[in-house]
Design an enzyme around this catalytic site. Structure first.
Site, mmCIF file in Angstrom:
data_model
loop_
_atom_site.group_PDB
_atom_site.id
_atom_site.type_symbol
_atom_site.label_atom_id
_atom_site.label_comp_id
_atom_site.label_asym_id
_atom_site.label_seq_id
_atom_site.Cartn_x
_atom_site.Cartn_y
_atom_site.Cartn_z
ATOM 1 N N LYS A 160 -14.131 -4.548 24.525
ATOM 2 C CA LYS A 160 -13.827 -5.531 23.043
ATOM 3 C C LYS A 160 -12.168 -6.318 23.595
ATOM 4 O O LYS A 160 -11.875 -5.716 24.620
ATOM 5 C CB LYS A 160 -13.539 -4.561 21.986
ATOM 6 C CG LYS A 160 -12.525 -4.280 21.514
ATOM 7 C CD LYS A 160 -12.067 -4.005 20.552
ATOM 8 C CE LYS A 160 -10.929 -5.204 19.141
ATOM 9 N NZ LYS A 160 -9.611 -5.070 20.233
ATOM 10 N N HIS A 190 -13.549 1.241 20.539
ATOM 11 C CA HIS A 190 -13.345 2.979 20.937
ATOM 12 C C HIS A 190 -13.437 3.537 19.485
ATOM 13 O O HIS A 190 -13.025 5.242 19.390
ATOM 14 C CB HIS A 190 -11.936 2.918 21.385
ATOM 15 C CG HIS A 190 -10.822 2.356 20.492
ATOM 16 N ND1 HIS A 190 -10.418 1.139 20.412
ATOM 17 C CD2 HIS A 190 -9.767 3.091 19.962
ATOM 18 C CE1 HIS A 190 -9.241 1.351 19.488
ATOM 19 N NE2 HIS A 190 -8.931 2.168 19.356
ATOM 20 N N GLU A 228 -1.916 0.146 10.360
ATOM 21 C CA GLU A 228 -1.121 -0.045 11.578
ATOM 22 C C GLU A 228 0.323 -0.327 11.689
ATOM 23 O O GLU A 228 1.011 -1.238 10.308
ATOM 24 C CB GLU A 228 -1.204 -0.678 12.645
ATOM 25 C CG GLU A 228 -1.997 -0.469 12.716
ATOM 26 C CD GLU A 228 -2.694 -1.751 14.430
ATOM 27 O OE1 GLU A 228 -3.101 -0.689 15.030
ATOM 28 O OE2 GLU A 228 -3.064 -2.542 14.226
ATOM 29 N N ASP A 247 -9.842 -8.928 15.583
ATOM 30 C CA ASP A 247 -9.406 -8.134 16.645
ATOM 31 C C ASP A 247 -9.733 -6.526 16.020
ATOM 32 O O ASP A 247 -9.964 -5.373 16.542
ATOM 33 C CB ASP A 247 -7.801 -7.710 17.163
ATOM 34 C CG ASP A 247 -6.977 -6.878 17.473
ATOM 35 O OD1 ASP A 247 -7.401 -6.722 18.457
ATOM 36 O OD2 ASP A 247 -6.048 -6.340 17.112
ATOM 37 N N HIS A 252 -14.024 -3.000 14.892
ATOM 38 C CA HIS A 252 -13.828 -1.220 14.479
ATOM 39 C C HIS A 252 -14.319 -1.421 12.401
ATOM 40 O O HIS A 252 -14.921 -0.414 12.681
ATOM 41 C CB HIS A 252 -12.354 -0.931 14.486
ATOM 42 C CG HIS A 252 -11.719 -1.217 15.971
ATOM 43 N ND1 HIS A 252 -12.357 -1.222 16.906
ATOM 44 C CD2 HIS A 252 -10.344 -1.860 16.275
ATOM 45 C CE1 HIS A 252 -11.901 -1.090 17.929
ATOM 46 N NE2 HIS A 252 -10.574 -1.398 17.672
ATOM 47 N N LYS A 350 -1.273 -5.003 10.277
ATOM 48 C CA LYS A 350 0.136 -4.362 11.651
ATOM 49 C C LYS A 350 1.378 -4.724 10.549
ATOM 50 O O LYS A 350 1.628 -5.400 9.672
ATOM 51 C CB LYS A 350 0.112 -5.486 12.785
ATOM 52 C CG LYS A 350 -1.226 -5.551 13.671
ATOM 53 C CD LYS A 350 -0.887 -5.791 15.206
ATOM 54 C CE LYS A 350 -1.597 -5.627 15.678
ATOM 55 N NZ LYS A 350 -2.485 -4.300 16.344
HETATM 56 C C1 BG6 Z 1 -7.395 -2.249 19.173
HETATM 57 C C2 BG6 Z 1 -7.094 -3.649 18.862
HETATM 58 O O1 BG6 Z 1 -8.721 -2.609 19.611
HETATM 59 O O2 BG6 Z 1 -7.463 -0.934 18.214
HETATM 60 C C3 BG6 Z 1 -4.845 -3.215 18.059
HETATM 61 O O3 BG6 Z 1 -7.001 -4.639 19.624
HETATM 62 C C4 BG6 Z 1 -4.979 -1.626 17.389
HETATM 63 O O4 BG6 Z 1 -4.334 -4.361 18.004
HETATM 64 C C5 BG6 Z 1 -6.352 -0.877 17.810
HETATM 65 O O5 BG6 Z 1 -3.411 -1.582 17.621
HETATM 66 C C6 BG6 Z 1 -5.454 0.523 17.070
HETATM 67 O O6 BG6 Z 1 -6.244 1.620 17.611
HETATM 68 P P1 BG6 Z 1 -5.782 3.074 17.289
HETATM 69 O O7 BG6 Z 1 -6.718 3.715 17.955
HETATM 70 O O8 BG6 Z 1 -4.678 3.281 17.285
HETATM 71 O O9 BG6 Z 1 -6.184 2.830 15.735
#
Ligand code: BG6
Length: 503
Positions: A160, A190, A228, A247, A252, A350
């Site tokens: 992505k 992911h 985050e 993003d 997600h 964030k």
């Molecule tokens: C990514 C985003 O797909 O996922 C990031 O581009 C983000 O901005 C990240 O920090 C978060 O992934 P995880 O697995 O740390 O929750």
């Protein structure tokens, strides 16, 4: 078949062992091989699988770099990263012997000859991982096709973001479809590889208890929080052009919503699961025009503190003014029989107070309390918290009687199941599962083209609304839970956010 009445009372304590079925021999080609994602996630994922005996000895990783200097400096960077993962020197050594580094320019067909030669007529499963900026997807695909590398059973993995709106996503998908069919295209989100996200399917469809109350009949509303604590990190060039809605929400957060809200697929098979997720995306009530202001909140972090440390604001980190959002909250509805009248509140940002992702299901209050007058505390509605990270697990908040023979007294208490205590072995990272699923040819946890496009079709009008009404992000101090308007978004409905520390 499980016979009724044969289960032992302690069958839940039977030791579970990690799943380590070897994958078929493969050649995994990584474009963007010196990039952040490859170093932080892809090599460690494959090395962990290697250390657990899942990768056949003859399997190879071909790392494609753009600049000649990476031919020399990449191997020590990979070794350092794997050592940081706690992998043994022997494992690292064995893994490094699988890697061949080649140089190629995405836009130069002639530079793909070395790759074609390296792959030769190898009978291995062939997978190309495009861990590059999306504007390189199309030239790379064309050059792979020009060398005949996408024929047979070859697979293409796309990271992505797939585009930045519906039109650009469709353009990428069309160009990809011209060189490789959908059933060999793997679009990564992911989050779908996270253990707890897959466990959502298991929770719902391997237990009768929850699914029976999984609807507007019993559920008052649902909250999805992906919080985050990190800020821009070293990703200013990417992030400032994208923002939190594109993003995190387009992919997600909406994928979490889909798995939560879908109808049961008739079997655990890629298209059966994806058909049901697609139905959810298509049933999302559009947020358009003036509704955008009512149903969404945009935020951007200002200076503040995270875990006691002062941190700068977004524009200070960036070094210039910007209207990119680092936080978004949405109120949305899924227009189906199952979910009619159940709001879904989504938020992600964030530099929030805590790194925490969870789905909070707030059930309806009991229809009639027989305890009025006797209970000293109000009856709290049941709440199920599906915690994705950290401390993955689930908690069910319920009312209990305080022991004693005096006046009847009720208090809320929690049933708490943590995966790290339920299983005593390492939880694999999302990319470990996803990469081996590609090699096994299982598309269940990958986004199909129509899903990605349906998600953009729902996101685009929100971005359009922000632009039409010049909705600039509201500042929130780093370390908080976002702009106060996001509290207003849910409190207008007489509800409130369950912040992760309260969950
Ligand atoms: C990514 C985003 O797909 O996922 C990031 O581009 C983000 O901005 C990240 O920090 C978060 O992934 P995880 O697995 O740390 O929750």
């Amino acid at each position: 078949m499980v016979e009724r009445g044969t289960a032992h009372a302690d069958s839940t304590r039977a030791p579970a062992t990690p799943e380590r079925t070897p994958v078929p021999p493969f050649d995994l080609v990584i474009f963007g091989a010196s990039g952040d994602l490859a170093l932080r996630k892809l090599y460690p994922a494959m090395a962990h699988r290697d250390s657990e005996g899942v990768l056949p000895p003859e399997s190879r990783i071909i790392a494609i770099v753009h600049q000649a200097r990476h031919m020399q400096d990449l191997p020590p960077q990979i070794v350092a990263r794997l050592a940081k993962e706690g992998l043994s020197p022997e494992t690292i050594d064995r893994f490094m012997r699988r890697i061949t580094i080649l140089q190629a320019d995405a836009n130069d067909a002639a530079s793909f000859t070395g790759l074609a030669d390296a792959l030769g007529s190898s009978p291995h499963v062939r997978a190309f991982y495009l861990s590059t900026a999306p504007d390189l997807f199309v030239p790379i695909c064309r050059n792979l096709a020009a060398h005949g590398l996408l024929e047979g059973d070859a697979r293409l993995i796309l990271e992505k973001p797939i585009g930045r709106d519906l039109a650009s996503a469709m353009a990428i998908n069309d160009a990809v479809a011209a060189v490789i069919p959908e059933n060999r295209t793997y679009r990564i989100d992911h989050y779908l590889g996270k253990e707890t996200v897959q466990n959502l399917l298991v929770l719902r469809f391997a237990n009768t208890l929850f699914e029976r109350s999984w609807s507007s009949r019993d559920i008052d509303h649902v909250q999805i929080t992906v919080a985050e604590t990190v800020g821009l990190e070293a990703r200013a060039g990417y992030y400032d052009k994208v923002g939190a809605l594109r993003d995190m929400v387009q992919n997600h957060v909406l994928q979490l919503l889909c798995l939560f809200a879908s109808e049961p697929p008739n079997q655990l098979e890629a298209d059966a699961v994806r058909d049901e997720k697609l139905r959810v995306l298509r049933a999302l009530r559009p947020i358009t025009g003036a509704d955008v202001a009512r149903a969404s909140v945009r935020g951007q972090y200002a200076q503040g503190s995270i875990e006691g440390q002062a941190v700068p604001g977004y524009t200070d980190e960036l070094g210039r003014a910007s209207d990119t959002e680092t936080f978004v909250a949405l109120r949305c509805e899924v227009d189906t029989w199952r979910w009619a009248g159940v709001p879904f509140y989504l938020r992600t940002g964030k530099r929030l107070g805590l790194r925490s992702s969870e789905i909070v299901v707030v059930f309806k209050p009991v229809p009639h309390s027989i305890f009025a007058g006797v209970a000293q505390e109000a009856l709290a509605p049941n709440r199920l918290v599906l915690r994705l990270q950290p401390n993955d697990g689930l908690q069910l908040h319920m009312m209990m009687k305080v022991p004693g023979s005096g006046r009847l007294k009720l208090v809320p208490r929690t049933l708490d199941l943590r995966y790290d205590t339920a299983f005593d072995f390492r939880t694999p990272d999302a990319y470990e599962r996803l990469l081996t699923d590609v090699i096994r040819g299982d598309q269940t946890l990958f986004m199909r083209r129509d899903e990605v496009e349906a998600a953009w079709a729902w996101i685009d009008p929100i971005i359009q609304g922000w632009s039409d009404f010049n909705t600039r992000p509201l500042r929130y101090p780093a370390g908080s839970w976002g702009p106060s308007h996001s509290i207003g978004l849910i409190e207008r409905d007489g509800r409130s956010w369950v912040d992760p520390e309260d969950a």
